[in-house]
Design a protein around this motif. Structure first.
Motif, PDB file in Angstrom:
ATOM      1  N   ALA A 187     -83.015  10.163 -69.525  1.00 48.74           N
ATOM      2  CA  ALA A 187     -83.642   8.981 -68.953  1.00 48.74           C
ATOM      3  C   ALA A 187     -84.401   9.308 -67.671  1.00 48.74           C
ATOM      4  O   ALA A 187     -85.066   8.438 -67.107  1.00 48.74           O
ATOM      5  N   ASN A 188     -84.298  10.537 -67.207  1.00 44.05           N
ATOM      6  CA  ASN A 188     -84.937  10.985 -65.967  1.00 44.05           C
ATOM      7  C   ASN A 188     -84.515  10.090 -64.797  1.00 44.05           C
ATOM      8  O   ASN A 188     -85.342   9.635 -64.010  1.00 44.05           O
ATOM      9  N   ALA A 189     -83.209   9.867 -64.704  1.00 40.54           N
ATOM     10  CA  ALA A 189     -82.660   9.000 -63.659  1.00 40.54           C
ATOM     11  C   ALA A 189     -82.806   9.656 -62.288  1.00 40.54           C
ATOM     12  O   ALA A 189     -82.967  10.874 -62.166  1.00 40.54           O
ATOM     13  N   ASP A 190     -82.762   8.808 -61.255  1.00 43.19           N
ATOM     14  CA  ASP A 190     -82.904   9.313 -59.889  1.00 43.19           C
ATOM     15  C   ASP A 190     -81.713  10.173 -59.473  1.00 43.19           C
ATOM     16  O   ASP A 190     -81.862  11.126 -58.709  1.00 43.19           O
ATOM     17  N   ASN A 191     -80.528   9.831 -59.980  1.00 41.30           N
ATOM     18  CA  ASN A 191     -79.307  10.530 -59.561  1.00 41.30           C
ATOM     19  C   ASN A 191     -78.844  11.563 -60.580  1.00 41.30           C
ATOM     20  O   ASN A 191     -77.664  11.885 -60.631  1.00 41.30           O
ATOM     21  N   LYS A 192     -79.770  12.105 -61.365  1.00 39.31           N
ATOM     22  CA  LYS A 192     -79.350  13.022 -62.426  1.00 39.31           C
ATOM     23  C   LYS A 192     -78.688  14.289 -61.882  1.00 39.31           C
ATOM     24  O   LYS A 192     -77.760  14.808 -62.497  1.00 39.31           O
ATOM     25  N   GLU A 193     -79.121  14.772 -60.715  1.00 40.71           N
ATOM     26  CA  GLU A 193     -78.496  15.968 -60.141  1.00 40.71           C
ATOM     27  C   GLU A 193     -77.033  15.704 -59.790  1.00 40.71           C
ATOM     28  O   GLU A 193     -76.169  16.542 -60.041  1.00 40.71           O
ATOM     29  N   GLU A 194     -76.776  14.528 -59.225  1.00 40.31           N
ATOM     30  CA  GLU A 194     -75.400  14.176 -58.849  1.00 40.31           C
ATOM     31  C   GLU A 194     -74.514  14.020 -60.075  1.00 40.31           C
ATOM     32  O   GLU A 194     -73.352  14.454 -60.072  1.00 40.31           O
ATOM     33  N   VAL A 195     -75.064  13.410 -61.129  1.00 38.17           N
ATOM     34  CA  VAL A 195     -74.280  13.201 -62.355  1.00 38.17           C
ATOM     35  C   VAL A 195     -73.969  14.544 -63.016  1.00 38.17           C
ATOM     36  O   VAL A 195     -72.852  14.763 -63.488  1.00 38.17           O
ATOM     37  N   VAL A 196     -74.943  15.438 -63.021  1.00 40.82           N
ATOM     38  CA  VAL A 196     -74.718  16.771 -63.597  1.00 40.82           C
ATOM     39  C   VAL A 196     -73.688  17.533 -62.772  1.00 40.82           C
ATOM     40  O   VAL A 196     -72.818  18.205 -63.313  1.00 40.82           O
ATOM     41  N   LYS A 197     -73.773  17.401 -61.460  1.00 42.12           N
ATOM     42  CA  LYS A 197     -72.805  18.072 -60.586  1.00 42.12           C
ATOM     43  C   LYS A 197     -71.393  17.566 -60.852  1.00 42.12           C
ATOM     44  O   LYS A 197     -70.438  18.359 -60.908  1.00 42.12           O
ATOM     45  N   ALA A 198     -71.247  16.253 -61.062  1.00 36.78           N
ATOM     46  CA  ALA A 198     -69.939  15.684 -61.382  1.00 36.78           C
ATOM     47  C   ALA A 198     -69.441  16.183 -62.733  1.00 36.78           C
ATOM     48  O   ALA A 198     -68.249  16.481 -62.902  1.00 36.78           O
ATOM     49  N   ALA A 199     -70.347  16.306 -63.706  1.00 38.27           N
ATOM     50  CA  ALA A 199     -69.962  16.797 -65.033  1.00 38.27           C
ATOM     51  C   ALA A 199     -69.531  18.258 -64.964  1.00 38.27           C
ATOM     52  O   ALA A 199     -68.545  18.660 -65.608  1.00 38.27           O
ATOM     53  N   VAL A 200     -70.241  19.048 -64.161  1.00 45.03           N
ATOM     54  CA  VAL A 200     -69.870  20.461 -64.002  1.00 45.03           C
ATOM     55  C   VAL A 200     -68.483  20.571 -63.367  1.00 45.03           C
ATOM     56  O   VAL A 200     -67.671  21.423 -63.761  1.00 45.03           O
ATOM     57  N   LYS A 201     -68.196  19.688 -62.426  1.00 44.42           N
ATOM     58  CA  LYS A 201     -66.874  19.683 -61.800  1.00 44.42           C
ATOM     59  C   LYS A 201     -65.790  19.362 -62.830  1.00 44.42           C
ATOM     60  O   LYS A 201     -64.739  20.021 -62.870  1.00 44.42           O
ATOM     61  N   LYS A 202     -66.048  18.372 -63.680  1.00 44.61           N
ATOM     62  CA  LYS A 202     -65.083  18.018 -64.732  1.00 44.61           C
ATOM     63  C   LYS A 202     -64.883  19.186 -65.699  1.00 44.61           C
ATOM     64  O   LYS A 202     -63.761  19.454 -66.141  1.00 44.61           O
ATOM     65  N   ILE A 203     -65.951  19.880 -66.020  1.00 49.58           N
ATOM     66  CA  ILE A 203     -65.859  21.029 -66.923  1.00 49.58           C
ATOM     67  C   ILE A 203     -64.998  22.116 -66.296  1.00 49.58           C
ATOM     68  O   ILE A 203     -64.133  22.705 -66.955  1.00 49.58           O
ATOM     69  N   ASP A 204     -65.215  22.381 -65.008  1.00 45.95           N
ATOM     70  CA  ASP A 204     -64.408  23.384 -64.311  1.00 45.95           C
ATOM     71  C   ASP A 204     -62.935  22.991 -64.282  1.00 45.95           C
ATOM     72  O   ASP A 204     -62.051  23.834 -64.465  1.00 45.95           O
ATOM     73  N   GLN A 205     -62.663  21.714 -64.042  1.00 46.33           N
ATOM     74  CA  GLN A 205     -61.279  21.247 -64.014  1.00 46.33           C
ATOM     75  C   GLN A 205     -60.627  21.406 -65.384  1.00 46.33           C
ATOM     76  O   GLN A 205     -59.456  21.803 -65.476  1.00 46.33           O
ATOM     77  N   ALA A 206     -61.369  21.113 -66.441  1.00 45.48           N
ATOM     78  CA  ALA A 206     -60.824  21.259 -67.793  1.00 45.48           C
ATOM     79  C   ALA A 206     -60.527  22.718 -68.098  1.00 45.48           C
ATOM     80  O   ALA A 206     -59.512  23.037 -68.745  1.00 45.48           O
ATOM     81  N   ALA A 207     -61.381  23.606 -67.640  1.00 45.78           N
ATOM     82  CA  ALA A 207     -61.147  25.033 -67.865  1.00 45.78           C
ATOM     83  C   ALA A 207     -59.932  25.508 -67.071  1.00 45.78           C
ATOM     84  O   ALA A 207     -59.144  26.327 -67.567  1.00 45.78           O
ATOM     85  N   ASP A 208     -59.764  24.995 -65.861  1.00 44.33           N
ATOM     86  CA  ASP A 208     -58.605  25.376 -65.052  1.00 44.33           C
ATOM     87  C   ASP A 208     -57.299  24.914 -65.681  1.00 44.33           C
ATOM     88  O   ASP A 208     -56.271  25.578 -65.546  1.00 44.33           O
ATOM     89  N   LYS A 209     -57.332  23.755 -66.346  1.00 48.26           N
ATOM     90  CA  LYS A 209     -56.139  23.212 -66.998  1.00 48.26           C
ATOM     91  C   LYS A 209     -55.956  23.777 -68.414  1.00 48.26           C
ATOM     92  O   LYS A 209     -55.070  23.351 -69.141  1.00 48.26           O
ATOM     93  N   HIS A 210     -56.822  24.685 -68.821  1.00 44.50           N
ATOM     94  CA  HIS A 210     -56.777  25.321 -70.147  1.00 44.50           C
ATOM     95  C   HIS A 210     -57.007  24.320 -71.276  1.00 44.50           C
ATOM     96  O   HIS A 210     -56.507  24.510 -72.382  1.00 44.50           O
ATOM     97  N   LEU A 211     -57.763  23.254 -70.998  1.00 45.00           N
ATOM     98  CA  LEU A 211     -58.144  22.332 -72.064  1.00 45.00           C
ATOM     99  C   LEU A 211     -59.246  22.942 -72.904  1.00 45.00           C
ATOM    100  O   LEU A 211     -59.297  22.734 -74.118  1.00 45.00           O
ATOM    101  N   ILE A 212     -60.139  23.667 -72.242  1.00 39.38           N
ATOM    102  CA  ILE A 212     -61.185  24.394 -72.945  1.00 39.38           C
ATOM    103  C   ILE A 212     -61.184  25.833 -72.448  1.00 39.38           C
ATOM    104  O   ILE A 212     -60.718  26.117 -71.344  1.00 39.38           O
ATOM    105  N   HIS A 213     -61.697  26.712 -73.270  1.00 34.42           N
ATOM    106  CA  HIS A 213     -61.758  28.127 -72.912  1.00 34.42           C
ATOM    107  C   HIS A 213     -62.802  28.333 -71.818  1.00 34.42           C
ATOM    108  O   HIS A 213     -63.767  27.564 -71.712  1.00 34.42           O
ATOM    109  N   LYS A 214     -62.607  29.355 -71.001  1.00 34.80           N
ATOM    110  CA  LYS A 214     -63.529  29.584 -69.878  1.00 34.80           C
ATOM    111  C   LYS A 214     -64.950  29.876 -70.363  1.00 34.80           C
ATOM    112  O   LYS A 214     -65.912  29.466 -69.719  1.00 34.80           O
ATOM    113  N   ASN A 215     -65.089  30.534 -71.510  1.00 31.97           N
ATOM    114  CA  ASN A 215     -66.432  30.792 -72.040  1.00 31.97           C
ATOM    115  C   ASN A 215     -67.079  29.513 -72.551  1.00 31.97           C
ATOM    116  O   ASN A 215     -68.290  29.329 -72.428  1.00 31.97           O
TER     117      ASN A 215
END
Length: 85
Positions: A41-69
């Motif tokens: 949608a080319n939203a104004d806050n897309k960088e912030e939303v992506v940053k939040a998603a990357v943080k969630k991905i890192d947290q999931a990897a730390d909890k071994h929900l998903i593989h690090k790769n």
């Protein structure tokens, strides 16, 4: 149903952990979907939303929900889409 006290406890603990994992997985998928939608949608806050998603991905990897790769691949895909937009 289990008869032994420790087996009964394991059943309870496993149910609790399964519920926590399901909640975390759902939150992860929602964050990724929101990031993809913001990029498309080319939203104004897309960088912030992506940053939040990357943080969630890192947290999931730390909890071994998903593989690090898998986490690295998901992050790479999000950032590549962000850079192209």
């Amino acid at each position: 149903m289990a008869n032994i006290k420790s087996a009964k406890k394991r059943v309870k603990v496993n149910q609790t952990k399964a519920a926590n994992n399901k909640a975390r997985n759902t939150a992860l998928k929602t964050a990724i979907k929101k990031a993809n939608a913001a990029i498309e949608a080319n939203a104004d806050n897309k960088e912030e939303v992506v940053k939040a998603a990357v943080k969630k991905i890192d947290q999931a990897a730390d909890k071994h929900l998903i593989h690090k790769n898998c986490a690295a691949r998901k992050k790479s895909n999000l950032v590549t889409k962000l850079n192209k937009a």
